[in-house]
Design a protein around this motif. Sequence first.
Motif, PDB file in Angstrom:
ATOM      1  N   GLY A  77      16.710 -17.208  32.390  1.00 38.34           N
ATOM      2  CA  GLY A  77      17.087 -17.595  30.931  1.00 38.34           C
ATOM      3  C   GLY A  77      18.037 -18.717  31.076  1.00 38.34           C
ATOM      4  O   GLY A  77      18.117 -19.515  29.893  1.00 38.34           O
ATOM      5  N   SER A  80      15.892 -21.715  30.788  1.00 36.65           N
ATOM      6  CA  SER A  80      14.921 -21.779  29.650  1.00 36.65           C
ATOM      7  C   SER A  80      15.230 -22.795  28.553  1.00 36.65           C
ATOM      8  O   SER A  80      16.560 -23.248  28.470  1.00 36.65           O
ATOM      9  CB  SER A  80      14.741 -20.360  29.139  1.00 36.65           C
ATOM     10  N   SER A 149      16.393 -12.101  31.390  1.00 30.86           N
ATOM     11  CA  SER A 149      16.157 -13.342  31.019  1.00 30.86           C
ATOM     12  C   SER A 149      16.136 -13.433  29.485  1.00 30.86           C
ATOM     13  O   SER A 149      16.504 -14.644  28.992  1.00 30.86           O
ATOM     14  CB  SER A 149      14.660 -13.551  31.491  1.00 30.86           C
ATOM     15  N   GLY A 153      18.605 -16.216  27.957  1.00 37.45           N
ATOM     16  CA  GLY A 153      17.996 -17.173  27.325  1.00 37.45           C
ATOM     17  C   GLY A 153      18.514 -17.421  26.080  1.00 37.45           C
ATOM     18  O   GLY A 153      18.439 -18.538  25.379  1.00 37.45           O
TER      19      GLY A 153
END
Length: 346
Positions: A77, A80, A149, A153
């Motif tokens: 995350g 990202s 994540s 993210g």
Amino acid sequence: MKPLPMRLGDLSVGFVQALADAVRSCAHDPAPLLEQFGLDTARLAQPLARLSIPRYMRLGHAAIALTGNAALGLRMGQLSRLSQVGLAGVTAAQAPTVREAARTLIRFEPLYGSNYRGQSSLHEDARGAWLRFYSISPYNAYNRFVVDSIIAGWLQHLSTVAAQPLSCEQIDIEFSEPDYALHYSELGSAAIHFRADTNQLRLNHATLDLRNPQHCPSTWAYLLQLCERELEQLTRTRSLRERITQLLGPLLNGGREPDLEEVAARLKLPTWTLRRKLTEEGTQFRAILNDTRRDLAMTYIRDTELAFGEIAYLLGFASAEAFQRAFKRWNAQTPGEYRRRQRQSA
């Protein structure tokens, strides 16, 4: 005709880029692992390419085993980028504020990911908003990283929009506190609550109102039009049966069976109207419910490591025994026999 297992969902292969970056940050080459899952450079460059949810979970589990980093989802995350969620992400990157970026990511989630278990949501109130990720319980080594994540993210993506690190007020996680819980401190000073009722993060109004220095009104308006067009294309051709099947996934979860009245309310239709429309399509609610359960059961048994009791719970059965009786009635074999045959033929 032999029924085909339905898909549990899929997501853009752009998510694999964040996983690869996370593996690389742990001093490992992700290429051999990705190739093992059929994700070579050409596949990752295909426009609109998707990866099934079960395959993504197995990939994440393998990446955690490779790196020895149980907190790899959080790292994913943090690394990202908005571009990795496709058109929706590029559009969010042009939003005028953090609030509009959050709305964009949630509204257009179907463009980059779908899961029969539900859809993410934004809950705004007088003091701020919750960004909520739907439940994917029961949790295990194959899916905890997904929640990590997503939460990390969202925070990373919205920080990109604001051009500054953002802090959220609170983070709620459904699963129990993991061994790597200390790594959540990397997300800022927010209070972390495990074993919560839902997966979500909290942003206050001041954060939501932060302006995007890269915002261009005309580009933003154009990208929104493209997103709306793509979303309409995804949804306009669905039959009533398909819409009901999509609704049943989240409603089944929890060891209970949804009824016609509940589904009619979700569709904003009178019960008698829904019954009549289904008759016009040549089907009944009970048939759709049974078909959905059967197809999901086959997919869970084939594509996941879930125990039969967990699958029974996810499909709304009161007990594992009731599920096993239904499965044998549908397929003339027990869940155990079906799983063994699927694994032998793989």
